[in-house]
Scaffold this motif. Structure first.
Motif, PDB file in Angstrom:
ATOM      1  N   VAL A  43      -5.448  -0.303 -47.268  1.00 12.84           N
ATOM      2  CA  VAL A  43      -5.952   0.027 -45.935  1.00 12.84           C
ATOM      3  C   VAL A  43      -4.953   0.866 -45.128  1.00 12.84           C
ATOM      4  CG1 VAL A  43      -5.131  -2.038 -44.717  1.00 12.84           C
ATOM      5  CG2 VAL A  43      -7.292  -0.963 -44.031  1.00 12.84           C
ATOM      6  N   VAL A  44      -3.748   1.080 -45.654  1.00  7.69           N
ATOM      7  CA  VAL A  44      -2.744   1.899 -44.970  1.00  7.69           C
ATOM      8  C   VAL A  44      -2.761   3.297 -45.582  1.00  7.69           C
ATOM      9  CG1 VAL A  44      -0.278   2.182 -44.468  1.00  7.69           C
ATOM     10  CG2 VAL A  44      -1.315  -0.091 -44.391  1.00  7.69           C
ATOM     11  N   ALA A 121     -19.336  -6.391 -28.317  1.00  6.83           N
ATOM     12  CA  ALA A 121     -20.075  -5.128 -28.325  1.00  6.83           C
ATOM     13  C   ALA A 121     -20.328  -4.679 -26.894  1.00  6.83           C
ATOM     14  CB  ALA A 121     -21.393  -5.288 -29.062  1.00  6.83           C
ATOM     15  N   VAL A 122     -20.395  -3.374 -26.731  1.00  5.59           N
ATOM     16  CA  VAL A 122     -20.731  -2.777 -25.447  1.00  5.59           C
ATOM     17  C   VAL A 122     -22.151  -2.244 -25.569  1.00  5.59           C
ATOM     18  CG1 VAL A 122     -20.161  -0.981 -23.780  1.00  5.59           C
ATOM     19  CG2 VAL A 122     -18.337  -2.152 -25.003  1.00  5.59           C
ATOM     20  N   LYS A 123     -23.018  -2.670 -24.647  1.00 10.14           N
ATOM     21  CA  LYS A 123     -24.410  -2.224 -24.648  1.00 10.14           C
ATOM     22  C   LYS A 123     -24.532  -1.015 -23.726  1.00 10.14           C
ATOM     23  CE  LYS A 123     -25.480  -6.425 -23.469  1.00 10.14           C
ATOM     24  NZ  LYS A 123     -26.173  -7.602 -22.988  1.00 10.14           N
ATOM     25  N   LEU A 124     -24.626   0.174 -24.334  1.00  7.49           N
ATOM     26  CA  LEU A 124     -24.771   1.406 -23.573  1.00  7.49           C
ATOM     27  C   LEU A 124     -26.203   1.910 -23.683  1.00  7.49           C
ATOM     28  CD1 LEU A 124     -21.481   3.204 -24.708  1.00  7.49           C
ATOM     29  CD2 LEU A 124     -21.863   1.835 -22.653  1.00  7.49           C
ATOM     30  N   LYS A 125     -26.571   2.809 -22.789  1.00  5.83           N
ATOM     31  CA  LYS A 125     -27.931   3.345 -22.809  1.00  5.83           C
ATOM     32  C   LYS A 125     -28.258   4.026 -24.131  1.00  5.83           C
ATOM     33  CE  LYS A 125     -28.492   3.802 -17.917  1.00  5.83           C
ATOM     34  NZ  LYS A 125     -28.033   4.502 -16.768  1.00  5.83           N
ATOM     35  N   ASP A 126     -27.227   4.646 -24.749  1.00  2.00           N
ATOM     36  CA  ASP A 126     -27.480   5.366 -26.000  1.00  2.00           C
ATOM     37  C   ASP A 126     -27.116   4.553 -27.244  1.00  2.00           C
ATOM     38  OD1 ASP A 126     -24.787   5.501 -25.440  1.00  2.00           O
ATOM     39  OD2 ASP A 126     -24.570   7.590 -26.040  1.00  2.00           O
ATOM     40  N   GLY A 127     -26.975   3.244 -27.119  1.00  6.67           N
ATOM     41  CA  GLY A 127     -26.753   2.390 -28.286  1.00  6.67           C
ATOM     42  C   GLY A 127     -25.636   1.389 -28.125  1.00  6.67           C
ATOM     43  N   LEU A 128     -25.496   0.585 -29.135  1.00  4.68           N
ATOM     44  CA  LEU A 128     -24.503  -0.487 -29.165  1.00  4.68           C
ATOM     45  C   LEU A 128     -23.204   0.043 -29.760  1.00  4.68           C
ATOM     46  CD1 LEU A 128     -24.698  -3.541 -28.528  1.00  4.68           C
ATOM     47  CD2 LEU A 128     -25.113  -3.910 -30.944  1.00  4.68           C
ATOM     48  N   VAL A 129     -22.068  -0.320 -29.162  1.00  3.18           N
ATOM     49  CA  VAL A 129     -20.752   0.096 -29.651  1.00  3.18           C
ATOM     50  C   VAL A 129     -19.956  -1.164 -29.961  1.00  3.18           C
ATOM     51  CG1 VAL A 129     -18.594   1.262 -29.068  1.00  3.18           C
ATOM     52  CG2 VAL A 129     -20.770   2.211 -28.276  1.00  3.18           C
ATOM     53  N   LEU A 130     -19.544  -1.323 -31.232  1.00  4.37           N
ATOM     54  CA  LEU A 130     -18.715  -2.471 -31.600  1.00  4.37           C
ATOM     55  C   LEU A 130     -17.284  -2.223 -31.141  1.00  4.37           C
ATOM     56  CD1 LEU A 130     -19.950  -3.303 -35.208  1.00  4.37           C
ATOM     57  CD2 LEU A 130     -20.606  -4.385 -33.046  1.00  4.37           C
ATOM     58  N   VAL A 131     -16.707  -3.234 -30.486  1.00  4.56           N
ATOM     59  CA  VAL A 131     -15.332  -3.151 -29.996  1.00  4.56           C
ATOM     60  C   VAL A 131     -14.476  -4.007 -30.923  1.00  4.56           C
ATOM     61  CG1 VAL A 131     -13.789  -3.647 -28.060  1.00  4.56           C
ATOM     62  CG2 VAL A 131     -16.101  -2.768 -27.636  1.00  4.56           C
ATOM     63  N   HIS A 132     -13.421  -3.410 -31.459  1.00  7.17           N
ATOM     64  CA  HIS A 132     -12.631  -4.067 -32.496  1.00  7.17           C
ATOM     65  C   HIS A 132     -11.390  -4.748 -31.950  1.00  7.17           C
ATOM     66  CE1 HIS A 132     -15.150  -2.707 -35.716  1.00  7.17           C
ATOM     67  NE2 HIS A 132     -15.319  -1.627 -34.982  1.00  7.17           N
ATOM     68  N   ASP A 133     -11.062  -5.857 -32.590  1.00  4.11           N
ATOM     69  CA  ASP A 133      -9.877  -6.640 -32.264  1.00  4.11           C
ATOM     70  C   ASP A 133      -8.844  -6.355 -33.345  1.00  4.11           C
ATOM     71  OD1 ASP A 133      -7.924  -8.485 -31.731  1.00  4.11           O
ATOM     72  OD2 ASP A 133      -9.251 -10.227 -31.775  1.00  4.11           O
ATOM     73  N   LEU A 134      -7.844  -5.531 -33.034  1.00  2.88           N
ATOM     74  CA  LEU A 134      -6.861  -5.136 -34.038  1.00  2.88           C
ATOM     75  C   LEU A 134      -5.964  -6.294 -34.476  1.00  2.88           C
ATOM     76  CD1 LEU A 134      -5.779  -1.591 -32.806  1.00  2.88           C
ATOM     77  CD2 LEU A 134      -7.304  -2.197 -34.687  1.00  2.88           C
ATOM     78  N   ARG A 135      -5.933  -7.373 -33.709  1.00  2.00           N
ATOM     79  CA  ARG A 135      -5.108  -8.518 -34.102  1.00  2.00           C
ATOM     80  C   ARG A 135      -5.620  -9.128 -35.403  1.00  2.00           C
ATOM     81  NH1 ARG A 135      -5.824  -7.902 -29.309  1.00  2.00           N
ATOM     82  NH2 ARG A 135      -4.335  -7.958 -27.640  1.00  2.00           N
ATOM     83  N   THR A 136      -6.898  -8.949 -35.694  1.00  2.00           N
ATOM     84  CA  THR A 136      -7.490  -9.524 -36.905  1.00  2.00           C
ATOM     85  C   THR A 136      -7.834  -8.454 -37.937  1.00  2.00           C
ATOM     86  OG1 THR A 136      -9.708  -9.416 -35.935  1.00  2.00           O
ATOM     87  CG2 THR A 136      -8.472 -11.449 -35.597  1.00  2.00           C
ATOM     88  N   PHE A 137      -7.415  -7.214 -37.695  1.00  2.00           N
ATOM     89  CA  PHE A 137      -7.788  -6.106 -38.574  1.00  2.00           C
ATOM     90  C   PHE A 137      -7.177  -6.253 -39.965  1.00  2.00           C
ATOM     91  CE2 PHE A 137      -7.746  -1.813 -40.254  1.00  2.00           C
ATOM     92  CZ  PHE A 137      -9.026  -1.379 -39.950  1.00  2.00           C
ATOM     93  N   LEU A 138      -5.894  -6.590 -40.032  1.00  2.00           N
ATOM     94  CA  LEU A 138      -5.234  -6.799 -41.321  1.00  2.00           C
ATOM     95  C   LEU A 138      -5.342  -8.262 -41.710  1.00  2.00           C
ATOM     96  CD1 LEU A 138      -1.890  -4.819 -40.837  1.00  2.00           C
ATOM     97  CD2 LEU A 138      -3.855  -4.114 -42.191  1.00  2.00           C
TER      98      LEU A 138
END
Length: 159
Positions: A43-44, A121-138
């Motif tokens: 992943v790096v 997730a952020v609910k925007l007029k043009d769709g859903l955007v997943l917001v990531h938590d980098l503390r759990t990414f690795l």
């Protein structure tokens, strides 16, 4: 339970929009050549020398199952905090900060199976955007493998 962010940095990757909580973002920089990091987890992507600081660049395309693409001078690098570790994310384009209203934030995706590194997730007029938590990414194994690769003596690149 993590509090809802008040601002997120929106970015695109392979035509899809994602987000990071603004407090996790340190800076945005233009893409630059990466140095391979032997023995790093898959992943790096490599290392970025940012004003003398060597930072691991995480391969979001691999993690999010997008097809690989060579580094482009048009790419953006997001320098961010992943807990105590500073990392770089290569994205197609950073769109900018979005101030959230309480009705735009939804923490439910975090509780769904298979969405490990999603804070919400952020609910925007043009769709859903997943917001990531980098503390759990690795994963823990990836973090240990990265630490070992960073601690290993680096061989100079051939001229």
């Amino acid at each position: 339970m993590t509090p809802a962010p008040t601002e997120v940095l929106l970015f695109t990757l392979n035509g899809q929009r994602y987000g990071l909580p603004a407090p996790d973002v340190r800076e945005l920089v233009r893409a630059a050549r990466l140095t391979p990091l032997p023995r790093a987890p898959a992943v790096v992507e490599g290392l970025l020398d940012l004003r003398g600081e060597l930072l691991p660049v995480l391969d979001l395309r691999l993690r999010f199952r997008h097809p690989p693409r060579p580094l482009s001078p048009m790419d953006h690098f997001i320098v961010a905090s992943a807990g105590d570790r500073c990392v770089v994310l290569r994205v197609d384009r950073a769109e900018g900060l979005r101030v959230l209203t309480p009705d735009e934030w939804d923490a439910t995706p975090r509780q769904l199976p298979g969405v490990g590194y999603v804070a919400g997730a952020v609910k925007l007029k043009d769709g859903l955007v997943l917001v990531h938590d980098l503390r759990t990414f690795l994963s823990e194994a990836e973090a240990l493998e990265l630490d070992a690769a960073l601690a290993a003596p680096q061989e100079p690149e051939p001229a």
